[in-house]
Design a protein around this motif. Structure first.
Motif, PDB file in Angstrom:
ATOM      1  N   PHE A   5       0.807  -1.213   0.000  1.00  0.00           N
ATOM      2  CA  PHE A   5       0.000   0.000   0.000  1.00  0.00           C
ATOM      3  C   PHE A   5       0.844   1.269   0.000  1.00  0.00           C
ATOM      4  O   PHE A   5       0.301   2.362   0.165  1.00  0.00           O
ATOM      5  N   LEU A   6       2.144   1.177  -0.178  1.00  0.00           N
ATOM      6  CA  LEU A   6       3.011   2.347  -0.122  1.00  0.00           C
ATOM      7  C   LEU A   6       2.661   3.328  -1.235  1.00  0.00           C
ATOM      8  O   LEU A   6       2.495   2.944  -2.396  1.00  0.00           O
ATOM      9  N   GLN A   7       2.544   4.613  -0.869  1.00  0.00           N
ATOM     10  CA  GLN A   7       2.170   5.661  -1.819  1.00  0.00           C
ATOM     11  C   GLN A   7       3.183   6.796  -1.758  1.00  0.00           C
ATOM     12  O   GLN A   7       3.615   7.202  -0.669  1.00  0.00           O
ATOM     13  N   ASP A   8       3.571   7.315  -2.919  1.00  0.00           N
ATOM     14  CA  ASP A   8       4.379   8.526  -3.011  1.00  0.00           C
ATOM     15  C   ASP A   8       3.437   9.726  -3.054  1.00  0.00           C
ATOM     16  O   ASP A   8       2.526   9.777  -3.880  1.00  0.00           O
ATOM     17  N   HIS A  60       8.182  19.163  -1.856  1.00  0.00           N
ATOM     18  CA  HIS A  60       7.639  18.477  -0.689  1.00  0.00           C
ATOM     19  C   HIS A  60       7.224  17.062  -1.049  1.00  0.00           C
ATOM     20  O   HIS A  60       6.326  16.859  -1.876  1.00  0.00           O
ATOM     21  N   HIS A  61       7.879  16.090  -0.413  1.00  0.00           N
ATOM     22  CA  HIS A  61       7.615  14.687  -0.716  1.00  0.00           C
ATOM     23  C   HIS A  61       7.512  13.894   0.581  1.00  0.00           C
ATOM     24  O   HIS A  61       8.346  14.017   1.472  1.00  0.00           O
ATOM     25  N   VAL A  62       6.473  13.089   0.709  1.00  0.00           N
ATOM     26  CA  VAL A  62       6.302  12.178   1.838  1.00  0.00           C
ATOM     27  C   VAL A  62       5.734  10.874   1.300  1.00  0.00           C
ATOM     28  O   VAL A  62       5.360  10.774   0.127  1.00  0.00           O
ATOM     29  N   VAL A  63       5.673   9.864   2.160  1.00  0.00           N
ATOM     30  CA  VAL A  63       5.071   8.588   1.763  1.00  0.00           C
ATOM     31  C   VAL A  63       3.947   8.244   2.731  1.00  0.00           C
ATOM     32  O   VAL A  63       3.965   8.624   3.902  1.00  0.00           O
ATOM     33  N   ALA A  64       2.967   7.553   2.217  1.00  0.00           N
ATOM     34  CA  ALA A  64       1.861   7.042   3.026  1.00  0.00           C
ATOM     35  C   ALA A  64       1.859   5.523   2.944  1.00  0.00           C
ATOM     36  O   ALA A  64       2.301   4.940   1.955  1.00  0.00           O
ATOM     37  N   ASP A  65       1.384   4.883   3.992  1.00  0.00           N
ATOM     38  CA  ASP A  65       1.381   3.426   4.023  1.00  0.00           C
ATOM     39  C   ASP A  65       0.314   2.972   5.009  1.00  0.00           C
ATOM     40  O   ASP A  65      -0.395   3.791   5.603  1.00  0.00           O
ATOM     41  N   GLU A  66       0.205   1.677   5.175  1.00  0.00           N
ATOM     42  CA  GLU A  66      -0.645   1.098   6.202  1.00  0.00           C
ATOM     43  C   GLU A  66       0.231   0.260   7.134  1.00  0.00           C
ATOM     44  O   GLU A  66       1.315  -0.186   6.742  1.00  0.00           O
ATOM     45  N   PRO A  67      -0.202   0.041   8.366  1.00  0.00           N
ATOM     46  CA  PRO A  67       0.574  -0.823   9.267  1.00  0.00           C
ATOM     47  C   PRO A  67       0.701  -2.232   8.699  1.00  0.00           C
ATOM     48  O   PRO A  67      -0.112  -2.662   7.868  1.00  0.00           O
ATOM     49  N   ALA A  68       1.716  -2.941   9.176  1.00  0.00           N
ATOM     50  CA  ALA A  68       1.934  -4.316   8.700  1.00  0.00           C
ATOM     51  C   ALA A  68       0.714  -5.189   8.989  1.00  0.00           C
ATOM     52  O   ALA A  68       0.403  -6.115   8.223  1.00  0.00           O
ATOM     53  N   GLY A 121       0.279  -3.572   4.988  1.00  0.00           N
ATOM     54  CA  GLY A 121       1.241  -2.574   4.521  1.00  0.00           C
ATOM     55  C   GLY A 121       2.635  -2.875   5.018  1.00  0.00           C
ATOM     56  O   GLY A 121       2.917  -3.961   5.559  1.00  0.00           O
ATOM     57  N   THR A 122       3.525  -1.912   4.848  1.00  0.00           N
ATOM     58  CA  THR A 122       4.910  -2.068   5.309  1.00  0.00           C
ATOM     59  C   THR A 122       5.269  -1.035   6.370  1.00  0.00           C
ATOM     60  O   THR A 122       6.423  -0.942   6.773  1.00  0.00           O
ATOM     61  N   ASP A 123       4.289  -0.237   6.807  1.00  0.00           N
ATOM     62  CA  ASP A 123       4.448   0.707   7.917  1.00  0.00           C
ATOM     63  C   ASP A 123       5.618   1.667   7.714  1.00  0.00           C
ATOM     64  O   ASP A 123       6.357   1.976   8.635  1.00  0.00           O
ATOM     65  N   ARG A 124       5.768   2.153   6.477  1.00  0.00           N
ATOM     66  CA  ARG A 124       6.875   3.066   6.183  1.00  0.00           C
ATOM     67  C   ARG A 124       6.419   4.513   6.096  1.00  0.00           C
ATOM     68  O   ARG A 124       7.201   5.401   5.766  1.00  0.00           O
ATOM     69  N   GLY A 125       5.177   4.757   6.387  1.00  0.00           N
ATOM     70  CA  GLY A 125       4.653   6.113   6.394  1.00  0.00           C
ATOM     71  C   GLY A 125       3.360   6.153   7.175  1.00  0.00           C
ATOM     72  O   GLY A 125       2.819   5.110   7.578  1.00  0.00           O
ATOM     73  N   MET A 126       2.857   7.341   7.420  1.00  0.00           N
ATOM     74  CA  MET A 126       1.584   7.469   8.122  1.00  0.00           C
ATOM     75  C   MET A 126       0.452   6.904   7.281  1.00  0.00           C
ATOM     76  O   MET A 126       0.514   6.891   6.043  1.00  0.00           O
ATOM     77  N   SER A 127      -0.592   6.479   7.968  1.00  0.00           N
ATOM     78  CA  SER A 127      -1.790   6.018   7.274  1.00  0.00           C
ATOM     79  C   SER A 127      -2.549   7.222   6.736  1.00  0.00           C
ATOM     80  O   SER A 127      -2.313   8.361   7.162  1.00  0.00           O
ATOM     81  N   PRO A 128      -3.471   7.015   5.810  1.00  0.00           N
ATOM     82  CA  PRO A 128      -4.271   8.148   5.313  1.00  0.00           C
ATOM     83  C   PRO A 128      -4.970   8.916   6.433  1.00  0.00           C
ATOM     84  O   PRO A 128      -4.994  10.148   6.435  1.00  0.00           O
ATOM     85  N   TYR A 129      -5.533   8.207   7.422  1.00  0.00           N
ATOM     86  CA  TYR A 129      -6.162   8.905   8.534  1.00  0.00           C
ATOM     87  C   TYR A 129      -5.130   9.626   9.395  1.00  0.00           C
ATOM     88  O   TYR A 129      -5.442  10.648  10.025  1.00  0.00           O
TER      89      TYR A 129
END
Length: 404
Positions: free
Chosen positions: A277-280, A287-295, A299-307
């Motif tokens: 679920f990793l998103q650029d 300005h660049h960040v990544v979003a993800d979901e917890p494992a 997901g791979t928990d490499r960024g904050m969740s959408p919420y």
């Protein structure tokens, strides 16, 4: 990211296959990427680094050296010097498109090649090497058992990475005579050296030699336990993040004007990992960040969740609104912090009518400084006037269209 498949003339006139990775918006700068020994322009590290730079507005040209990948020519007839000449030819192609390269990136032997090529590309302001040898002759250890045959017969077929390559005597002679230290000492560009301490192909001592030979500005960043080819996605993305942050000090990246009707620009979200679920997330060129979901959610928990981003927006806007009001009133507010928790609860639990579930955001605000109680109470009222707060409590309307 948009990618053009192109060809251009190499050092001997043969056509070299290339990809030009372009930003979604205006091109703010251009980079030239040189791949590792016997690799290709499509090696994962090159793709990932190019994608990250393109996301910040830097176009990247990556190409196959003569005789490799989809490029014309015979690899057996190439040398280290011909690789350098191919790089200069690539730079000339970019100049012809009014895209002179300001950044050179080289991986392994490609790193040695960009250090040598810099003198022939005057537009370059910064150079990056990844796992580069301090001596091009270092690569001969890949085929040292064939050196007697190459010396006697003029060439020999060797296996490199499970693939057959014919190595010519001219290549061996050229790398043995290609002293790199003078080129590094006279680089006349900022230098970033990326190297893994556990690199079993090109030892970390090579990075030390290059760093000591270079003049300032120069930087060294470790790639920790990455392998020589930087095959793991997380290692390539870390290298890309370091390069993108570092290069902004040496290359002027002027942000483009925002699109009409979007005074703060457009936020673009692009899937980075189709298996997870990793998103650029890119907001403008800087300005660049990544979003993800917890494992636990796949997901791979490499960024904050959408919420998590929604909560962050509420907290940031709350703090900014309070600060703006206190500054205007000249009140002695020294620091603001906002904790935001998000839950889905029944409407009745949130003090609303009905049994449906609603989103409940709990804010806990800390105000520091010699404020009296009346000032603290007023700032708490001002928190509810935060624009994001009003958006979340109001009735937002979302329109969606499918692009061709």
């Amino acid at each position: 990211m948009p990618t053009e498949r192109i060809t251009f003339a190499g050092h001997d006139g043969g056509r070299l296959a290339a990809r030009l990775d372009l930003p979604e918006g205006p091109v703010l700068a251009t980079a030239l990427f040189a791949h590792c020994f016997t690799c290709s322009k499509d090696i994962p590290a090159a793709r990932r680094i190019s994608a990250r730079l393109a996301a910040m507005g830097i176009a990247v040209l990556r190409f196959d050296f003569t005789g490799l990948g989809h490029s014309e020519g015979e690899f057996a007839n190439t040398t280290f010097t011909s690789n350098v000449e191919d790089l200069i030819a690539a730079a000339h192609y970019l100049v012809g498109r009014d895209m002179p390269p300001a950044l050179l990136i080289g991986h392994s032997l490609g790193g040695a090649a960009v250090l040598r090529a810099r003198a022939g590309i005057p537009s370059v302001k910064a150079v990056v090497t990844l796992g580069a040898p301090a001596d091009p002759g270092h690569v001969s250890h890949h085929f040292e058992q064939a050196l007697p045959e190459i010396e006697q017969e003029g060439s020999a077929e060797v296996s490199l990475g499970g693939r057959p390559f014919r190595i010519g005597k001219a290549f061996v002679d050229d790398i043995s005579e290609a002293a790199l230290t003078p080129s590094v000492a006279d680089l006349k560009a900022a230098l970033l050296i990326l190297h893994a301490p556990r690199d079993e192909t090109v030892s970390i001592d090579n990075a030390s030699t290059l760093f000591m030979a270079a003049k300032h500005p120069k930087s060294f960043v470790t790639l920790d336990d990455a392998d020589h080819l930087i095959t793991r996605a997380k290692d390539a993305e870390y290298a890309a993040d370091v390069i993108s942050a570092w290069v902004s000090r040496y290359i002027e990246l002027r942000p483009p004007a925002p699109p009409p009707g979007a005074p703060e620009g457009v936020v673009r979200v692009t899937e980075a990992d189709p298996n997870g679920f990793l998103q650029d997330i890119q907001a403008g060129p800087r300005h660049h960040v990544v979003a993800d979901e917890p494992a636990s959610y796949g997901g791979t928990d490499r960024g904050m969740s959408p919420y998590g981003f929604v909560s962050s927006g509420l907290g940031a806007c709350t703090s900014m609104t309070i600060r703006m009001y206190a500054r205007r009133k000249k009140w002695p507010l020294t620091r603001v912090s906002v904790d935001v928790c998000h839950n889905k609860v029944h409407a009745q639990d949130a003090g609303l009518n009905g049994d449906a579930k609603v989103d409940l955001f709990r804010r806990k605000i800390r105000l520091e400084g010699p404020l009296d109680q009346a000032q603290r109470d007023r700032l708490l009222e001002i928190a509810d006037k935060c624009p994001v707060h009003r958006t979340l409590e109001g009735s937002a309307h979302i329109t969606t269209e499918l692009l061709p």
